[in-house]
Design a protein around this motif. Structure first.
Motif, mmCIF file in Angstrom:
data_model
loop_
_atom_site.group_PDB
_atom_site.id
_atom_site.type_symbol
_atom_site.label_atom_id
_atom_site.label_comp_id
_atom_site.label_asym_id
_atom_site.label_seq_id
_atom_site.Cartn_x
_atom_site.Cartn_y
_atom_site.Cartn_z
ATOM 1 N N ARG A 81 33.950 -6.661 17.779
ATOM 2 C CA ARG A 81 33.182 -7.157 16.649
ATOM 3 C C ARG A 81 32.932 -5.985 15.713
ATOM 4 O O ARG A 81 33.102 -4.836 16.096
ATOM 5 C CB ARG A 81 31.833 -7.728 17.090
ATOM 6 C CG ARG A 81 31.886 -9.038 17.827
ATOM 7 C CD ARG A 81 30.487 -9.510 18.138
ATOM 8 N NE ARG A 81 30.472 -10.724 18.917
ATOM 9 C CZ ARG A 81 29.366 -11.293 19.386
ATOM 10 N NH1 ARG A 81 28.187 -10.742 19.134
ATOM 11 N NH2 ARG A 81 29.431 -12.398 20.081
ATOM 12 N N GLY A 82 32.468 -6.276 14.528
ATOM 13 C CA GLY A 82 32.129 -5.171 13.643
ATOM 14 C C GLY A 82 31.839 -5.636 12.240
ATOM 15 O O GLY A 82 31.727 -6.831 11.958
ATOM 16 N N SER A 83 31.716 -4.658 11.368
ATOM 17 C CA SER A 83 31.438 -4.912 9.957
ATOM 18 C C SER A 83 32.371 -4.052 9.116
ATOM 19 O O SER A 83 32.631 -2.886 9.443
ATOM 20 C CB SER A 83 29.982 -4.561 9.639
ATOM 21 O OG SER A 83 29.766 -4.561 8.240
ATOM 22 N N THR A 84 32.863 -4.630 8.033
ATOM 23 C CA THR A 84 33.698 -3.871 7.095
ATOM 24 C C THR A 84 32.850 -3.093 6.101
ATOM 25 O O THR A 84 33.374 -2.404 5.240
ATOM 26 C CB THR A 84 34.613 -4.822 6.303
ATOM 27 O OG1 THR A 84 33.786 -5.673 5.487
ATOM 28 C CG2 THR A 84 35.472 -5.669 7.237
ATOM 29 N N GLY A 85 31.532 -3.221 6.220
ATOM 30 C CA GLY A 85 30.635 -2.682 5.216
ATOM 31 C C GLY A 85 30.162 -3.763 4.287
ATOM 32 O O GLY A 85 29.222 -3.563 3.505
ATOM 33 N N PHE A 96 33.411 -9.188 11.221
ATOM 34 C CA PHE A 96 34.657 -9.644 11.820
ATOM 35 C C PHE A 96 34.528 -9.684 13.336
ATOM 36 O O PHE A 96 33.641 -9.053 13.926
ATOM 37 C CB PHE A 96 35.835 -8.743 11.415
ATOM 38 C CG PHE A 96 35.720 -7.317 11.878
ATOM 39 C CD1 PHE A 96 36.125 -6.931 13.149
ATOM 40 C CD2 PHE A 96 35.195 -6.342 11.037
ATOM 41 C CE1 PHE A 96 36.028 -5.615 13.568
ATOM 42 C CE2 PHE A 96 35.080 -5.027 11.450
ATOM 43 C CZ PHE A 96 35.503 -4.658 12.723
ATOM 44 N N SER A 97 35.422 -10.424 13.970
ATOM 45 C CA SER A 97 35.473 -10.478 15.432
ATOM 46 C C SER A 97 36.900 -10.800 15.847
ATOM 47 O O SER A 97 37.686 -11.370 15.072
ATOM 48 C CB SER A 97 34.504 -11.535 15.976
ATOM 49 O OG SER A 97 34.858 -12.830 15.515
ATOM 50 N N THR A 117 34.114 -13.130 7.930
ATOM 51 C CA THR A 117 33.267 -13.902 7.018
ATOM 52 C C THR A 117 33.786 -13.713 5.591
ATOM 53 O O THR A 117 34.612 -12.840 5.325
ATOM 54 C CB THR A 117 31.799 -13.472 7.121
ATOM 55 O OG1 THR A 117 31.689 -12.062 6.830
ATOM 56 C CG2 THR A 117 31.258 -13.724 8.528
ATOM 57 N N LYS A 118 33.295 -14.535 4.672
ATOM 58 C CA LYS A 118 33.878 -14.562 3.332
ATOM 59 C C LYS A 118 32.851 -14.298 2.242
ATOM 60 O O LYS A 118 32.818 -14.974 1.218
ATOM 61 C CB LYS A 118 34.562 -15.909 3.097
ATOM 62 C CG LYS A 118 35.742 -16.146 4.041
ATOM 63 C CD LYS A 118 36.408 -17.487 3.784
ATOM 64 C CE LYS A 118 37.591 -17.694 4.712
ATOM 65 N NZ LYS A 118 38.259 -18.996 4.476
ATOM 66 N N MET A 119 32.025 -13.295 2.463
ATOM 67 C CA MET A 119 31.057 -12.921 1.447
ATOM 68 C C MET A 119 31.733 -12.061 0.379
ATOM 69 O O MET A 119 32.543 -11.184 0.706
ATOM 70 C CB MET A 119 29.890 -12.159 2.095
ATOM 71 C CG MET A 119 28.771 -11.827 1.147
ATOM 72 S SD MET A 119 27.296 -11.239 2.021
ATOM 73 C CE MET A 119 27.920 -9.734 2.778
ATOM 74 N N ALA A 120 31.439 -12.320 -0.890
ATOM 75 C CA ALA A 120 32.029 -11.540 -1.980
ATOM 76 C C ALA A 120 31.469 -10.123 -1.975
ATOM 77 O O ALA A 120 30.278 -9.922 -1.767
ATOM 78 C CB ALA A 120 31.748 -12.216 -3.314
ATOM 79 N N CYS A 121 32.319 -9.148 -2.170
ATOM 80 C CA CYS A 121 31.913 -7.736 -2.151
ATOM 81 C C CYS A 121 32.253 -7.092 -3.490
ATOM 82 O O CYS A 121 33.286 -7.394 -4.085
ATOM 83 C CB CYS A 121 32.628 -6.977 -1.037
ATOM 84 S SG CYS A 121 32.547 -7.764 0.578
#
Length: 275
Positions: A78-82, A86-87, A106-110
């Motif tokens: 698991r983790g975070s792209t910042g 993701f998993s 996940t599909k949050m706008a960055c």
């Protein structure tokens, strides 16, 4: 005649010793059954934060986005792209090749630095063909051996990954006072690099930062609804809870109980895992 036999025997003995010394089964203490034995598979566990991606050192200031990677049992990750979470799973090919399988994202706008960090992190994960560990550092390597990411440990303890995440933690004690189980009590959930939940009245979310064995909660935001309840005072509980949470720097997880406290104040928050 006897002299010739003696010389011949000595020559044969010397040849035999030379053959033994040259034997790969006996030379240097290596046993023949170990030849070609597979290398042990690298066991990966714990939570790590990216310090370098594709040869570029990352800014690890308090308010900057951070890319994290958590290794779970049975090769889960698991983790975070910042920005997005993701998993997925690791895919191993023997002891040498380890890559990341398909990742759910996940599909949050960055935008801005978070977007740039996400692009770099996903690029490094896609390029990974081998993973190595050197003390507190994990390195992700491409097929040609190039280091595409360096990650530093946040916590090597498995409980801060598998046991902390995926649960709702309900507040049972606030600064030494047990909360009524019939009241609307605060609860929190943890994800890589994030915290969210309810104060018992309003919803909140923020950044969960861990480094050098300490926890901090930053950039906290919450809704602003006024609340009344038949049992307890939810607004007073909310104020005390959020004030204590803002001071937290110590984290303790034992079985089904999570304790957050401050080294600079008497505030103590005790949670239990539940639904």
């Amino acid at each position: 005649m006897g002299s010739r036999l003696s010389k011949t025997g000595i020559a044969l003995a010397l040849c035999g010793l030379a053959a033994l010394a040259a034997s790969p089964a006996l030379g240097h203490g290596v046993h023949s059954h170990a030849k070609g034995a597979p290398k042990p598979v690298l066991v990966l566990e714990g939570e790590f934060v990216a310090s370098e991606l594709n040869g570029r050192r990352l800014n690890r200031g308090e308010d900057t986005p951070k890319a994290t990677l958590i290794f779970l049992p049975n090769d889960g990750v698991r983790g975070s792209t910042g920005c997005n979470r993701f998993s997925g799973k690791l895919v191993r090919s023997g002891a040498k090749s380890t890559r990341f399988g398909p990742l759910a994202l996940t599909k949050m706008a960055c935008i801005g630095p978070a977007k740039n960090l996400e692009v770099q992190m996903l690029s490094a994960l896609r390029a990974t063909n081998q993973i190595s560990k050197f003390g507190s550092e994990v390195r992700l390597l491409a097929a040609n051996g190039r280091v595409v990411a360096r990650l530093q440990t946040i916590s090597a303890r498995p409980e801060t990954g598998l046991s902390l995440y995926g649960k709702s933690w309900t507040l049972v004690s606030l600064n030494g006072q047990t909360l009524d189980a019939q009241s609307a009590r605060p609860h929190v959930t943890f994800e890589p690099n994030r915290i969210s939940g309810s104060t018992g009245c309003n919803q909140f979310s923020g950044v969960h930062q861990r480094a050098d064995g300490k926890s901090r909660f930053l950039n906290m935001a919450q809704t602003e609804r006024a609340c009344l309840a038949a049992i307890g005072d939810p607004m007073a509980t909310e104020a005390a809870f959020m004030a204590a949470l803002s001071q937290v720097d110590q984290f303790s997880l034992t079985g089904n109980q999570l304790t957050l406290k401050s080294s600079g104040s008497p505030d103590v928050l005790v949670f239990e895992a539940g639904n």
